[in-house]
Write a protein that holds these residues in place. Structure first.
Motif, PDB file in Angstrom:
ATOM      1  N   LYS A 122       0.850  -1.211   0.000  1.00 17.23           N
ATOM      2  CA  LYS A 122       0.000   0.000   0.000  1.00 17.23           C
ATOM      3  C   LYS A 122       0.876   1.248   0.000  1.00 17.23           C
ATOM      4  O   LYS A 122       0.662   2.178  -0.781  1.00 17.23           O
ATOM      5  CB  LYS A 122      -0.905  -0.027   1.235  1.00 17.23           C
ATOM      6  CG  LYS A 122      -1.875   1.142   1.334  1.00 17.23           C
ATOM      7  CD  LYS A 122      -2.901   0.883   2.440  1.00 17.23           C
ATOM      8  CE  LYS A 122      -3.909   2.025   2.519  1.00 17.23           C
ATOM      9  NZ  LYS A 122      -3.494   3.114   3.393  1.00 17.23           N
ATOM     10  N   LYS A 123       1.886   1.258   0.874  1.00 19.18           N
ATOM     11  CA  LYS A 123       2.802   2.397   0.956  1.00 19.18           C
ATOM     12  C   LYS A 123       3.569   2.578  -0.359  1.00 19.18           C
ATOM     13  O   LYS A 123       3.733   3.700  -0.864  1.00 19.18           O
ATOM     14  CB  LYS A 123       3.783   2.171   2.117  1.00 19.18           C
ATOM     15  CG  LYS A 123       4.926   3.152   2.215  1.00 19.18           C
ATOM     16  CD  LYS A 123       4.568   4.282   3.125  1.00 19.18           C
ATOM     17  CE  LYS A 123       5.754   5.217   3.300  1.00 19.18           C
ATOM     18  NZ  LYS A 123       5.371   6.508   3.836  1.00 19.18           N
ATOM     19  N   GLU A 126       1.396   4.122  -3.009  1.00 19.33           N
ATOM     20  CA  GLU A 126       1.201   5.558  -2.744  1.00 19.33           C
ATOM     21  C   GLU A 126       2.407   6.360  -3.239  1.00 19.33           C
ATOM     22  O   GLU A 126       2.259   7.411  -3.864  1.00 19.33           O
ATOM     23  CB  GLU A 126       1.013   5.804  -1.243  1.00 19.33           C
ATOM     24  CG  GLU A 126      -0.351   5.407  -0.705  1.00 19.33           C
ATOM     25  CD  GLU A 126      -0.403   5.437   0.817  1.00 19.33           C
ATOM     26  OE1 GLU A 126       0.578   5.894   1.453  1.00 19.33           O
ATOM     27  OE2 GLU A 126      -1.429   4.984   1.373  1.00 19.33           O
ATOM     28  N   ARG A 129       2.669   6.507  -6.978  1.00 19.81           N
ATOM     29  CA  ARG A 129       1.686   7.476  -7.484  1.00 19.81           C
ATOM     30  C   ARG A 129       2.285   8.883  -7.430  1.00 19.81           C
ATOM     31  O   ARG A 129       2.127   9.669  -8.364  1.00 19.81           O
ATOM     32  CB  ARG A 129       0.422   7.393  -6.620  1.00 19.81           C
ATOM     33  CG  ARG A 129      -0.856   7.895  -7.280  1.00 19.81           C
ATOM     34  CD  ARG A 129      -2.101   7.484  -6.488  1.00 19.81           C
ATOM     35  NE  ARG A 129      -2.282   6.035  -6.529  1.00 19.81           N
ATOM     36  CZ  ARG A 129      -2.425   5.259  -5.451  1.00 19.81           C
ATOM     37  NH1 ARG A 129      -2.415   5.778  -4.241  1.00 19.81           N
ATOM     38  NH2 ARG A 129      -2.588   3.961  -5.583  1.00 19.81           N
ATOM     39  N   GLU A 134       2.859   4.644 -10.894  1.00 21.43           N
ATOM     40  CA  GLU A 134       2.043   3.554 -10.350  1.00 21.43           C
ATOM     41  C   GLU A 134       1.704   2.511 -11.413  1.00 21.43           C
ATOM     42  O   GLU A 134       1.539   1.322 -11.110  1.00 21.43           O
ATOM     43  CB  GLU A 134       0.759   4.100  -9.706  1.00 21.43           C
ATOM     44  CG  GLU A 134      -0.144   4.844 -10.679  1.00 21.43           C
ATOM     45  CD  GLU A 134      -1.320   5.492  -9.958  1.00 21.43           C
ATOM     46  OE1 GLU A 134      -2.042   4.784  -9.249  1.00 21.43           O
ATOM     47  OE2 GLU A 134      -1.502   6.707 -10.130  1.00 21.43           O
TER      48      GLU A 134
END
Length: 247
Positions: A122-123, A126, A129, A134
């Motif tokens: 998840k990190k 992020e 992105r 991403e």
């Protein structure tokens, strides 16, 4: 930037070949939390050796390095624990070629038990992105341009949530048209308050982003000051001679 000293270096020495080559010959420096320091100087002056010493990739022959009041040159210190606080980005990207970008980014946080696999992914997504990559999470390093690889190398270091980021000539291996995209990521980091030490030949970046510019030569800090002081009114003759060649 605040007045809390994140790093304190005193009397740092690194010699090679039985002391005949003095790569570092007594370096003293204090770095405040949130400060951006750019280190300039001719090739072979000790810039990269100094940077690599800050997380003991180079073991000093003398002097002390304090990271948040812990002397990391003390042999009793768990250096791997303290290295987690110091992110490093090299000239060559050092990505694992047999792993996807996402795997490259999640390896250390998971292995060092800083995060579960799900948390690390998840990190990582992020951060990808943030640097516009991403959509490349499942790609392999050889499918990326040099600029993309270096952006991945930066956010891979950020996955460990470091206190300070060290950049050792991060754009010197890149084609000129890719330099800007990497410097943009570094500028964003600086604007967000990341403590950074950057060895670079990009004088425009130093002028624009640095709180302090340090000129090194012969293993010592010859002169330091604001970008305006160093670039517009250098005091040391060596600094003047160097800047006359590069500006």
């Amino acid at each position: 930037m605040n007045d809390k000293k994140l790093i304190r270096v005193s009397g740092l020495k690194k010699h090679y070949k039985d002391g005949t080559i003095k790569a570092l010959n007594g370096v003293d420096l204090e770095v405040s939390k949130g400060e951006v320091i750019v280190i300039i100087g001719p090739s072979g002056c000790g810039k990269s050796t100094f940077l690599r010493s800050l997380n003991l990739l180079e073991i000093p022959n003398g002097g002390h390095i304090y990271l948040e009041d812990t002397d990391i040159t003390d042999r009793k210190v768990n250096i791997n624990y303290h290295r987690q606080k110091v992110g490093m980005v090299f000239q060559h990207f050092n990505l694992f070629p047999n792993m996807t970008i996402l795997q490259n980014m999640t390896l250390a946080p998971v292995q060092l038990k800083k995060a579960t696999k799900e948390e690390a992914q998840k990190k990582a997504m992020e951060l990808l992105r943030v640097v516009g990559l991403e959509d490349r999470a499942e790609a392999y390093p050889n499918q990326l341009s040099g600029g993309q690889k270096q952006r991945v190398a930066i956010v891979r270091a950020l996955c460990m949530e470091p206190e300070v980021m060290l950049f050792d000539e991060p754009t010197s291996a890149l084609d000129p048209e890719m330099v800007g995209e990497v410097l943009d990521v570094m500028k964003k980091l600086a604007s967000e308050g990341m403590t950074m030490l950057v060895v670079t030949h990009e004088m425009g970046f130093a002028r624009e982003v640095a709180d302090r510019v340090i000129f090194m030569d012969e293993g010592v800090i010859m002169e330091q000051g604001t970008p305006e002081e160093i670039f517009n009114n250098p005091q040391n003759e060596r600094t003047k001679a160097f800047l006359n060649k590069v500006l």
